[in-house]
Design an enzyme around this catalytic site. Structure first.
Site, PDB file in Angstrom:
ATOM      1  N   GLU A 150       0.843  -1.196   0.000  1.00 49.96           N
ATOM      2  CA  GLU A 150       0.000   0.000   0.000  1.00 49.96           C
ATOM      3  C   GLU A 150       0.878   1.245   0.000  1.00 49.96           C
ATOM      4  OE1 GLU A 150      -4.131   1.433   2.063  1.00 49.96           O
ATOM      5  OE2 GLU A 150      -2.549   0.752   3.399  1.00 49.96           O
ATOM      6  N   ALA A 286       1.900  -0.883  10.848  1.00 49.95           N
ATOM      7  CA  ALA A 286       1.276  -2.159  10.501  1.00 49.95           C
ATOM      8  C   ALA A 286       0.500  -1.990   9.203  1.00 49.95           C
ATOM      9  CB  ALA A 286       0.342  -2.623  11.624  1.00 49.95           C
ATOM     10  N   MET A 287       0.192  -3.120   8.550  1.00 50.78           N
ATOM     11  CA  MET A 287      -0.495  -3.104   7.267  1.00 50.78           C
ATOM     12  C   MET A 287      -1.479  -4.257   7.194  1.00 50.78           C
ATOM     13  SD  MET A 287      -1.155  -1.940   4.331  1.00 50.78           S
ATOM     14  CE  MET A 287      -2.255  -2.733   3.161  1.00 50.78           C
ATOM     15  N   ASN A 289      -2.923  -6.375   5.198  1.00 51.88           N
ATOM     16  CA  ASN A 289      -3.028  -7.396   4.148  1.00 51.88           C
ATOM     17  C   ASN A 289      -4.071  -8.436   4.566  1.00 51.88           C
ATOM     18  OD1 ASN A 289      -0.437  -6.301   2.971  1.00 51.88           O
ATOM     19  ND2 ASN A 289       0.335  -7.145   4.888  1.00 51.88           N
ATOM     20  N   HIS A 321      -7.206  -2.082  15.108  1.00 53.01           N
ATOM     21  CA  HIS A 321      -7.243  -1.262  13.890  1.00 53.01           C
ATOM     22  C   HIS A 321      -7.105  -2.133  12.646  1.00 53.01           C
ATOM     23  CE1 HIS A 321      -6.339   2.580  11.678  1.00 53.01           C
ATOM     24  NE2 HIS A 321      -5.758   1.717  10.849  1.00 53.01           N
ATOM     25  N   GLU A 322      -6.064  -2.957  12.622  1.00 54.06           N
ATOM     26  CA  GLU A 322      -5.815  -3.753  11.427  1.00 54.06           C
ATOM     27  C   GLU A 322      -6.871  -4.832  11.223  1.00 54.06           C
ATOM     28  OE1 GLU A 322      -3.715  -2.514   9.501  1.00 54.06           O
ATOM     29  OE2 GLU A 322      -2.756  -1.191  10.954  1.00 54.06           O
ATOM     30  N   HIS A 325      -9.875  -3.472   9.513  1.00 56.11           N
ATOM     31  CA  HIS A 325      -9.653  -3.342   8.068  1.00 56.11           C
ATOM     32  C   HIS A 325     -10.045  -4.613   7.306  1.00 56.11           C
ATOM     33  CE1 HIS A 325      -7.838   0.491   7.314  1.00 56.11           C
ATOM     34  NE2 HIS A 325      -6.812   0.307   8.131  1.00 56.11           N
TER      35      HIS A 325
END
Length: 866
Positions: A150, A286-287, A289, A321-322, A325
């Site tokens: 991202e 963090a991401m 995926n 949070h992640e 998503h």
């Protein structure tokens, strides 16, 4: 994604690339060819920091064409074929990161297969496929691989249609060392053992998803997991770190059923992994995926021995949070980056909502009030932008990851939920999830769903707050029989004050009888609030709305007199408004100081913690001014009685918020040079050096902050030795970062010089520079400019236009403004200068406070001796 750096573009310039412009003026890939599935195989070569790949892309060609245009960056094509035979001419646009394939004859409309064999780079920074190096507990050097895509870096891993609305299925195969644990979005379907100590791992095909959500990682990992509602939830980490993974796994096991219930949609993948990587980033923690969330390990792993209460909360917030998503962003994805806030604003809101549900003692909504302040400060300055801002090129999308998207976004959602009610708001979200699963949306799709179920429509209010920049200001005037409320715009600079009108949902509570009033206030429609007797009223009762409140003197006196009886949320909101209004001249600074003087050791812990931070921030702006001594005496007079009650050491059964307050009081009193605090911190640091078990994680972080701030060369070297010798990668990173906190410029220069060496982990080096900028912004900025080429090699590409302005942004020296402007003109493209614009605005703002507001504080202190 959880982001770090401040702020982004206010104005997004149009790219000059040769890609097609759609009906919204965006520069995007042509729509005549659509991918439906990628069958991708990669073979990393970690020793040479490269990889080979082959991809077979199933295409839906909408109309006959001789060309295919797709995204590709830092990739070399070795062989290209269409349907196994046609070989095209290939041309690259390195600016727009595209490859154009021109075939000898037009392909017909219908289904086709595009095959590409290629080679790519493994990066030393988090972009595309990247490596993180570390030393394990035996002293052996290790290298692990991860991906970060991202917003537009999947193209560095696979030639692709790297735009969020080009969803497709991904089936990944990877060849890795046999001893490694490979991870992707989906579980492993099959493993083949190969010669040479290798294995080929085939992952199950993913659901239809955006390219930026694809993930691959491999290394000497271990995994712990448990079944939660039929989902295999796991944590993946460096070998030997299993004890540190349990807390995040426990939190995830709670959040998953909660989210499934809230969104009304089962988590759709068979597994959900959270992967911890050593190191850090200048842009994110963090991401999200899908099914394989990546975290830098400090955002995920909690050491039971050395972790702090703040670490626990940070991890829980990051996990919440992640995981949010996985629905908002992954299952339902914004159509284009201008609606990024549908991902980030909602995940930021849900991190508070979920943690408030499971940890009510943390008072997460009070934290969200303070987070709102960060957004308001940016939103009131030059360079702000609406939550929904036109983004013309995917390469500019990174500019949208800022406090406006995250914190203003979550504040507006909180306001709208409060306005329509929790049940109606959730019903609208559930319908939105159900109707748009596996698809792409724009913001109005959500408003329509909520309007269908809400007792009162929200679209007009929502449009006002998402399509317009700025902070509404509600002015409160005493009137006969009550209050008169008018709406204006809160700004730091009158030159940036266009007349703007919002439909602002306002709630007031009378101070005596607690009579509530609900109404909409706009520039065109002021409101009168009737009050019984002569009692005043608190405006923005509950602090759920996004606006600044400015009371006239008579109204403020009544509210201030009732301060002790206000709710903790309203005390917090009143302190924040008074501080900011004093900064910009909307109210006398004495309002804030008089509130500070009222607090006692029995005031709410979170309110005291916030006040300590606000007073500390004012002291920072006093640096080098003659009035600082008197101001510091005032700070000590307010905070020292509180610290006397809190004490250095935890008490049995104390409120879980007290450790955070204790650390922040120690830091604040240290900053104002309180001798007993500095001396005791030094004593405890010496004890820690002799016996690391002598301090808890909370106390270690508090003490290290003090010692690092006041370090001379000898003390700095003692911290340096801790950084070099500790075997724990997270603690090593922590100690290296403390090296940048010194007030002494010569000592701070030692930290900058260290950042140029190979000694600190590569991802930590620029963090050291960023930390130095907190107290020495001019020095850190000049250092970056002098070593720009070397530092850019380890700086993530997405951060190269943002990092230098961020270094300068805490300066209050007007001379920094022309230096930063000159840098931007030389090195930053015109369309990416938003951070520089905002940094220059912040510098001017701080300089103005020093020249106007601080002298006002000096006068108040002279008249109000304590």
């Amino acid at each position: 994604m959880h982001r770090f750096i401040l702020a982004c573009l206010a104005i997004f310039a149009l790219s000059t690339a040769a890609q097609a412009a759609d009906t919204n003026g965006r520069i995007v890939l042509p729509s005549d060819v659509q991918p439906t599935r990628y069958d991708l195989a990669i073979v990393p070569d970690t020793a040479h920091m490269s990889f080979t790949g082959t991809v077979k892309i199933a295409l839906d060609v909408k109309s006959a064409t001789k060309t295919i245009e797709l995204n590709s960056a830092d990739i070399t094509f070795d062989k290209v074929a269409l349907d196994g035979k046609a070989t095209p001419k290939v041309s690259f646009d390195t600016t727009e990161e595209t490859a154009t394939l021109t075939f000898p004859a037009a392909m017909k409309a219908g289904k086709h297969f595009l095959s590409i064999a290629y080679t790519g780079k493994i990066n030393p920074h988090p972009s595309g496929l990247f490596a993180l190096d570390y030393t394990d507990k035996t002293g052996a050097k290790k290298r692990a691989l991860f991906t970060q895509f991202e917003n537009s870096d999947a193209r560095r891993f696979v030639p692709s249609w790297d735009e969020p609305n080009r969803k497709a299925v991904f089936a990944l195969t990877a060849t890795v060392p046999a001893a490694n644990l490979p991870i992707s979005n989906m579980p492993i379907a099959k493993t083949e053992n190969l010669a040479g100590g290798l294995k080929r791992v085939h992952f199950m095909p993913s659901p239809k998803m955006s390219s930026y959500l694809l993930f691959f990682g491999t290394g000497d990992f271990e995994r712990v997991s448990r079944k939660v509602n039929g989902v295999d939830v796991g944590v993946v980490f460096k070998r030997g770190d299993g004890a540190k993974a349990q807390y995040a796994l426990d939190e995830a096991a709670k959040f998953l059923p909660y989210y499934e219930d809230y969104f009304g949609v089962k988590y759709p993948l068979p597994k959900l992994d959270m992967i911890a990587g050593p190191g850090t980033s200048q842009t994110f923690a963090a991401m999200e995926n899908w099914g394989a969330i990546f975290y830098f390990e400090r955002a995920l792993m909690l050491d039971p021995k050395t972790g702090s209460e703040q670490d626990r909360r940070n991890i829980s917030v990051d996990v919440a949070h992640e995981m949010a998503h996985q629905w908002f962003g992954d299952l339902v994805t914004m159509d284009w980056w201008e609606d990024l806030w549908l991902n980030e604003g909602f995940a930021s809101w849900m991190e508070n909502k979920a943690n408030d549900h499971f940890h009510p003692e943390w008072h997460m909504w009070m934290d969200s009030i303070n987070n709102r302040e960060g957004a308001m400060r940016e939103d009131a300055r030059a360079g702000t932008h609406p939550i929904i801002t036109p983004i013309h090129d995917v390469l500019q999308a990174d500019q949208a990851f800022d406090n406006i998207t995250y914190q203003k976004g979550q504040a507006v959602i909180r306001m709208l939920e409060s306005y329509v009610g929790e049940d109606a708001f959730r019903a609208g979200i559930r319908a939105y999830m159900k109707d748009h699963a596996y698809g792409n949306t724009v913001t109005d799709d959500l408003w329509r769903e909520i309007d269908k179920v809400s007792p009162q429509p929200i679209t007009q209010i929502a449009h006002d707050f998402t399509l317009q920049a700025g902070v509404p200001l509600i002015r409160v005037a005493t009137a006969k029989g009550g209050l008169h409320l008018t709406q204006d715009r809160a700004v730091d600079d009158d030159s940036e004050n266009p007349p703007t009108s919002w439909h602002v949902p306002v709630v007031t509570r009378s101070l005596g009888t607690s009579q509530m009033w609900h109404g909409i206030v706009s520039r065109e429609a002021p409101q009168d609030v009737a009050l019984p007797g002569d009692e005043g009223a608190l405006v923005n009762a509950g602090q759920t709305a996004y606006f600044r409140t400015a009371y006239d003197d008579a109204s403020f006196k009544k509210v201030a007199a009732a301060f002790a009886s206000l709710s903790q949320e309203d005390q917090l909101g009143l302190i924040n408004d008074a501080r900011d209004n004093g900064y910009v001249g909307l109210a006398p600074f004495g309002q804030f100081l008089s509130l500070a003087a009222q607090v006692t050791p029995d005031t709410n812990v979170k309110v005291l913690d916030t006040l300590a931070g606000r007073m500390q921030g004012i002291d920072t702006l006093y640096r080098g001014l003659p009035g600082q001594k008197a101001y510091r005496a005032f700070v000590v007079s307010v905070l020292d009685p509180v610290f006397t009650k809190v004490g250095w050491d935890a008490k049995p059964g104390e409120n879980s918020n007290v450790p955070l307050l204790r650390g922040d009081l120690i830091d604040a009193l240290s900053q104002v040079n309180d001798p007993p605090v500095i001396a005791e911190a030094d004593r405890r640091f010496d004890a820690y050096r002799a016996n690391p078990d002598s301090m808890s994680g909370d106390m270690r972080q508090a003490v290290m902050s003090v010692v690092a701030r006041h370090a001379d060369a000898a003390r700095w070297e003692q911290i340096h030795q801790l950084a070099k010798t500790t075997a724990d990668s997270a603690l090593k990173e922590e100690f290296y970062v403390y090296l940048g906190r010194a007030e002494d410029q010569a000592v701070a220069q030692k930290a900058l010089d260290l950042a140029l060496t190979d000694e600190p982990p590569v991802t930590v080096r620029l963090t050291i520079v960023a930390v130095v900028s907190g107290l020495h912004p001019e020095m850190a900025f000049d250092f970056f400019v002098a070593h720009r080429d070397a530092l850019n090699k380890i700086l993530e590409p997405d951060a190269r236009d943002r990092f230098p302005p961020e270094l300068a942004s805490s300066s209050f020296d007007p001379a920094m403004i022309p230096k930063l402007k000159a840098y931007a003109e030389k090195y930053i493209s015109e369309g990416a200068r938003g951070d520089a614009v905002r940094a220059t605005g912040a510098i001017g703002y701080y300089a103005k406070i020093r020249s106007t507001s601080l002298p006002e504080i000096d006068k108040w202190l002279a008249k109000n001796k304590r």
